[in-house]
Design an enzyme around this catalytic site. Sequence first.
Site, PDB file in Angstrom:
ATOM      1  N   HIS A  77       0.843  -1.193   0.000  1.00 10.63           N
ATOM      2  CA  HIS A  77       0.000   0.000   0.000  1.00 10.63           C
ATOM      3  C   HIS A  77       0.885   1.253   0.000  1.00 10.63           C
ATOM      4  O   HIS A  77       0.702   2.159  -0.815  1.00 10.63           O
ATOM      5  CB  HIS A  77      -0.933  -0.004   1.208  1.00 10.63           C
ATOM      6  N   ASP A 106       6.547  22.477 -25.831  1.00 12.94           N
ATOM      7  CA  ASP A 106       6.555  21.114 -25.294  1.00 12.94           C
ATOM      8  C   ASP A 106       7.555  21.079 -24.149  1.00 12.94           C
ATOM      9  O   ASP A 106       8.144  22.096 -23.791  1.00 12.94           O
ATOM     10  CB  ASP A 106       6.954  20.095 -26.381  1.00 12.94           C
ATOM     11  N   TRP A 147       7.130  -0.135   3.993  1.00 14.89           N
ATOM     12  CA  TRP A 147       7.641   0.612   2.836  1.00 14.89           C
ATOM     13  C   TRP A 147       9.000   1.219   3.137  1.00 14.89           C
ATOM     14  O   TRP A 147       9.750   1.543   2.238  1.00 14.89           O
ATOM     15  CB  TRP A 147       6.646   1.681   2.392  1.00 14.89           C
ATOM     16  N   SER A 173      13.267   6.840 -13.454  1.00 12.93           N
ATOM     17  CA  SER A 173      12.137   7.536 -14.066  1.00 12.93           C
ATOM     18  C   SER A 173      11.920   8.907 -13.421  1.00 12.93           C
ATOM     19  O   SER A 173      11.767   9.917 -14.110  1.00 12.93           O
ATOM     20  CB  SER A 173      10.882   6.672 -13.936  1.00 12.93           C
ATOM     21  N   SER A 174      11.942   8.940 -12.107  1.00 13.58           N
ATOM     22  CA  SER A 174      11.721  10.211 -11.402  1.00 13.58           C
ATOM     23  C   SER A 174      12.812  11.210 -11.719  1.00 13.58           C
ATOM     24  O   SER A 174      12.547  12.407 -11.908  1.00 13.58           O
ATOM     25  CB  SER A 174      11.720   9.998  -9.888  1.00 13.58           C
ATOM     26  N   HIS A 257      12.964  12.012   4.188  1.00 15.75           N
ATOM     27  CA  HIS A 257      12.273  13.234   4.583  1.00 15.75           C
ATOM     28  C   HIS A 257      12.065  14.207   3.432  1.00 15.75           C
ATOM     29  O   HIS A 257      10.946  14.653   3.212  1.00 15.75           O
ATOM     30  CB  HIS A 257      12.845  13.915   5.818  1.00 15.75           C
ATOM     31  N   GLU A 259      11.667  13.389   0.545  1.00 18.83           N
ATOM     32  CA  GLU A 259      10.627  12.711  -0.226  1.00 18.83           C
ATOM     33  C   GLU A 259       9.231  13.161   0.213  1.00 18.83           C
ATOM     34  O   GLU A 259       8.329  13.342  -0.605  1.00 18.83           O
ATOM     35  CB  GLU A 259      10.776  11.189  -0.061  1.00 18.83           C
ATOM     36  N   TYR A 261       8.423  16.020   1.241  1.00 19.70           N
ATOM     37  CA  TYR A 261       8.146  17.332   0.660  1.00 19.70           C
ATOM     38  C   TYR A 261       7.983  17.257  -0.846  1.00 19.70           C
ATOM     39  O   TYR A 261       7.279  18.062  -1.441  1.00 19.70           O
ATOM     40  CB  TYR A 261       9.221  18.339   1.094  1.00 19.70           C
ATOM     41  N   SER A 272      -2.227  27.093  -4.519  1.00 22.69           N
ATOM     42  CA  SER A 272      -1.931  28.509  -4.770  1.00 22.69           C
ATOM     43  C   SER A 272      -2.434  28.967  -6.137  1.00 22.69           C
ATOM     44  O   SER A 272      -2.515  30.172  -6.391  1.00 22.69           O
ATOM     45  CB  SER A 272      -0.421  28.774  -4.669  1.00 22.69           C
ATOM     46  N   HIS A 306      14.329  13.029  12.794  1.00 22.51           N
ATOM     47  CA  HIS A 306      13.128  13.082  13.640  1.00 22.51           C
ATOM     48  C   HIS A 306      12.250  11.854  13.425  1.00 22.51           C
ATOM     49  O   HIS A 306      11.283  11.657  14.157  1.00 22.51           O
ATOM     50  CB  HIS A 306      12.350  14.401  13.469  1.00 22.51           C
ATOM     51  N   HIS A 307      12.594  11.042  12.434  1.00 21.34           N
ATOM     52  CA  HIS A 307      11.898   9.762  12.279  1.00 21.34           C
ATOM     53  C   HIS A 307      12.513   8.704  13.184  1.00 21.34           C
ATOM     54  O   HIS A 307      12.074   7.552  13.177  1.00 21.34           O
ATOM     55  CB  HIS A 307      11.983   9.284  10.827  1.00 21.34           C
ATOM     56  N   THR A 332       5.805  26.846   6.734  1.00 23.94           N
ATOM     57  CA  THR A 332       4.538  26.196   6.411  1.00 23.94           C
ATOM     58  C   THR A 332       3.381  27.053   6.887  1.00 23.94           C
ATOM     59  O   THR A 332       2.368  27.215   6.187  1.00 23.94           O
ATOM     60  CB  THR A 332       4.467  24.792   7.048  1.00 23.94           C
ATOM     61  N   LYS A 335       2.649  29.874   4.573  1.00 26.02           N
ATOM     62  CA  LYS A 335       1.856  29.481   3.410  1.00 26.02           C
ATOM     63  C   LYS A 335       0.361  29.441   3.747  1.00 26.02           C
ATOM     64  O   LYS A 335      -0.478  29.955   3.015  1.00 26.02           O
ATOM     65  CB  LYS A 335       2.311  28.117   2.881  1.00 26.02           C
ATOM     66  N   ARG A 454       1.402   0.805  15.028  1.00 22.62           N
ATOM     67  CA  ARG A 454       1.031   0.659  13.626  1.00 22.62           C
ATOM     68  C   ARG A 454       1.532  -0.682  13.089  1.00 22.62           C
ATOM     69  O   ARG A 454       2.325  -1.363  13.723  1.00 22.62           O
ATOM     70  CB  ARG A 454       1.616   1.813  12.810  1.00 22.62           C
TER      71      ARG A 454
END
Lengths: 529, 183, 395
Positions: A77, A106, A147, A173-174, A257, A259, A261, A272, A306-307, A332, A335, A454
């Site tokens: 998932h 293009d 994951w 690809s990314s 991390h 990632e 963002y 926006s 922080h993870h 943040t 924003k 979890r």
Amino acid sequence: MSTTMTHDAGHHEEHPTGIKRWLFTTNHKDIGTLYLWFSFTMFLIGGTFALVIRAELFEPGLQIVNPQFFNMMTTMHGLVMIFGAIMPGFVGLANWQIPLMVGAPDMALPRMNNWSFWLLPFAATMLVAPMFMGAHFMDGNGPWFGWTFYAPLSLQYNHLAYFVFAIHLLGISSIMGAINIIATILNMRAPGMTLMKMPLFVWTWLITAFLLIAVMPVLAGCVTMLLTDKYFGTSFFNAAGGGDPVLFQHVFWFFGHPEVYIMILPAFGIVSQIIPTFARKKLFGYSSMVYATASIAFLSFIVWAHHMFTVGMPVAGELFFMYATVLIAVPTGVKVFNWVATMWRGSMTFEPPMLWAISFVFLFTIGGLSGIMLAVVPADVQYQDTYFVVAHFHYVLVTGALFGIIGAVYYWLPKWTGNMYSDKLAKWHFWLSLVSVNLTFFPMHFTGLAGMPRRYADYPLEFTRFNQWSSVGAFIFGFSQLLLLILVIKCIRGGQKATSEVWEGAEGLEWTVPSPAPYHTFAIAPEVK
Amino acid sequence: MDREATRRANRRVLRNTLVVAAGMFGFGFLLVPIYGAICTAFGINGQTAAIEAAQADKVAVDKSRQVTVQFHAIVNDKLPWAFRPVVSEMKVHPGEVRTIYYTAENLSGRDSVGQATHSVTPDKAAVHFKKTECFCYRQQALKPGERKQMPVRFMLHPALPKDVHEVTLTYTFFNAAAFAVSN
Amino acid sequence: MSVSNYKKTARRLLGAALLLGSGQALAERFNFQPPVTPVAHDIYGLHMMTFWICVAIAIVVFGAMFYSIFKHRKSQGAVAANFHENTKLEVLWTIVPFVILVVVAIPATKTLLYLENTSDAALTVKVTGIQWKWKYEYVDHDNNDANNVSFISTILPDQIAASSSGNSARIDKLNTPEHPYLLTVDHDLVLPINERIRFLVTGNDVIHSFFIPQFGIKKDAIPGYVNETWAEIQKPGVYYGQCAELCGKDHAFMPIVVRAVSKADFAAWMTKKKAEAVKAAEEASSNKVWKLADLIKKGNEIYHGKGGCFGCHGANGLGGGPFPALKGSKVATGPVAKHLHTVIFGVAGTPMQAFGKQLNNLELAAVITYERNAWGNNTGDAVQPKDVAAARKAP
């Protein structure tokens, strides 16, 4: 340039048809469409995995799958949603919109664009293939290590190589997609469009693309180390060989991390775009929006640990990562305040894109606030790895990233198809999603605070009630998304014709071309004042 | 910008970004030694710095206080060894160099290779725990039934924070057969 | 699922729907479990403070947003204003959040320092996470680990059986206040109250996490690392925890059960445990020859209990997924020596643990005998403790 001008519309509308059109296309709109359909397909697959999880957790006891299969579901998932649905979804939007928004004919590197898309189906196949290996499907033979694939757990997995190469392909690809976006934005803007005149969606994607180039290779390095540890006798992460399991987490979250963002900044951009349109008022604090996005991107490189607050770190390290993390709340916050200020004294209407954008601001902020709570180290000791964290990141990724993508689809769909969609169906989709997404994820705050960890296939009875709410909500949310599919198909087939401008308050180059946007646009670059 | 110039600019972006991406791939691997160096420098995760014996002898001993050092031993299940410290704890003055011993015994009937990892807690003491000699620096091989005493020479640096009264040194021995290097 | 199960599910679903919005739902736990250590109290205070600050921020931001949504809408005749910048305002809402964050960070730092101060413990307990059980070792200050009281704590097999049956009636029946579902183990971690207890947490195979909510403790158990944390339990009672880091298949089935008792009771328990350990060691090392039936009976208990063998190889010996079946397997029906070696030393590079340190000779003999005779393996082999002793030293 003048030669292209003479045979514009008619000739250029010709393109190969059938399968060849899609296999060999270098057209940014075709590729954008492919990305979006791919993303939606993966979204349904990842959603199905989520529903297996929620069905299993509806009540205590294992009614449907065994714990191994359950772990595979949580893992797949996460992987499918992150790498298959959210990231390609944003790239699809970028492909469609960035050339239209900067006035380019293009993407800068069209053939590479084709390649970066067509890697994805192969990567996805390789990712899910191990699920169908082994003697019995119900044993759960696919990746089952989360994951985050922490070593040494992931090193116990037999089909690890499939996972590693799938990640490599997704990463390549990314990176190619990101390079294309950077080149397009830097080199292909219409005359007069300075950087500080770019629409915010373009800005946020530019910053996201730089993040991708910086961290996807680190992920590639991380899985490569895992691969050699598993098959070639190295011991980066194995204590017995002098390696270090905690090193894995540092390398992983150095990617992980930023990632996060990567998955939210483009959504900031989308919101926006949408809010000023329907508030009929210019975006408040354009330049502070740009600087805030850049600061968030910068800060994302210095908060990864922080993870890992429960891993065991010196106090000084914990303090540093706590302070850096709470600091992210400042840009943040800027924003969010800017969006509210944009609405303030506007002249608002609430067409579907606006509904999604407003609920984004509301629900993403809830996710942001629980993020502040999580940043506080001693309290994080209680929250870490419980459902509180699950609630937090689903508020930022589902009601944040996903709502952003859906909002964008509602915003630009008439431009893509030339038709307006059914307002009634859109309202049903929105309200069902809004109610059910909160029914799914809000109770998870409580389950988490009460202490439910979890990635649990089964749980003590005290957690039953809230899990049931979450499961009921998840099923409503999941099936509601089929309404989006119906709506999009209907909209492609026909409907009230859309004007070029589509929305009354819409501003920007994409609204100057006809709806549907012709196959080739901006063969002559527009002038931006 | 004319078409040719744009194409050149695009190629330049392609080249530069690919260089950055390749660099970041390398950086991922570079994180390994960087991490190791940071851990040793700051005592992160119990990694302690080695120190030259001659240098250690020059450090002034702080006679004004004593710190209790506890020794612990853990053997991973897959290594069929008995492993324990000879003394479980001792009081030391910061700055003095002491030698303690651990014993390891191969309980199985086969040759066996072990590798120890070390942890020092609390975290803030780790960086001040200096070793001049340790069996954990290399793999240890034991013949069937062989028993070995292994020394650790260590010193608590006088810069150890005053509020640390107790320091714990723990070794975990793993089966290193899969990573065995011939000595 | 049986028909009655469907009915029950339907009833629960209906119940959940009815409770939605009704007062009775408030009976659920919305917040932390009650703290019982000083650290957990501090964490609770910190958590509530941050929570209320977040609520206040939310009220201000959402208040402004919804006011705007109701007042500044086109259908109300609102005409868009023209401003899109205000430097003062922007500076203000950069600085104010920053100040709020500093206000949060100060007490957080204080609590963190308190939390990390593990010094002056009266008792040290080594905690080892193993797939999927916990090993507890009380460190004796006379320092011979042979004298340490040490045991493995495994979830009771009836819990797993009820869970995998998926039968909610069976689960409800099993769940009692003394033995809550999924939170019941064979050996509780017994600890004294009002003493500083230090935990040295490590892992044997993969990363686990030692999580006891009411103590405010969560520390990862990492192979090769020793992490420290501490607790001072203020009230006697039974406290539950669970593994909090994904550690493979039975991650959800390795609970932590702490029984906190008075110092006197703890001392008495300790004496009893030491005597038991001596007795078990004597029994295991005696030269007594055991009957096949007795070994099978004992082995059955260990297979489904302390050893945790059923976790991977299944109650029926059929294994599943990456875990091999024992029923009719080469190891369990082939030469005894190979079987002994596999169980005692484990298999490198696989999740097969080395049980040589977890079980004594008698227990190993019994469980191996059981595996060689259960599920139609009928080899008739009765492996004796002395065989295990020999196998430990076999070349």
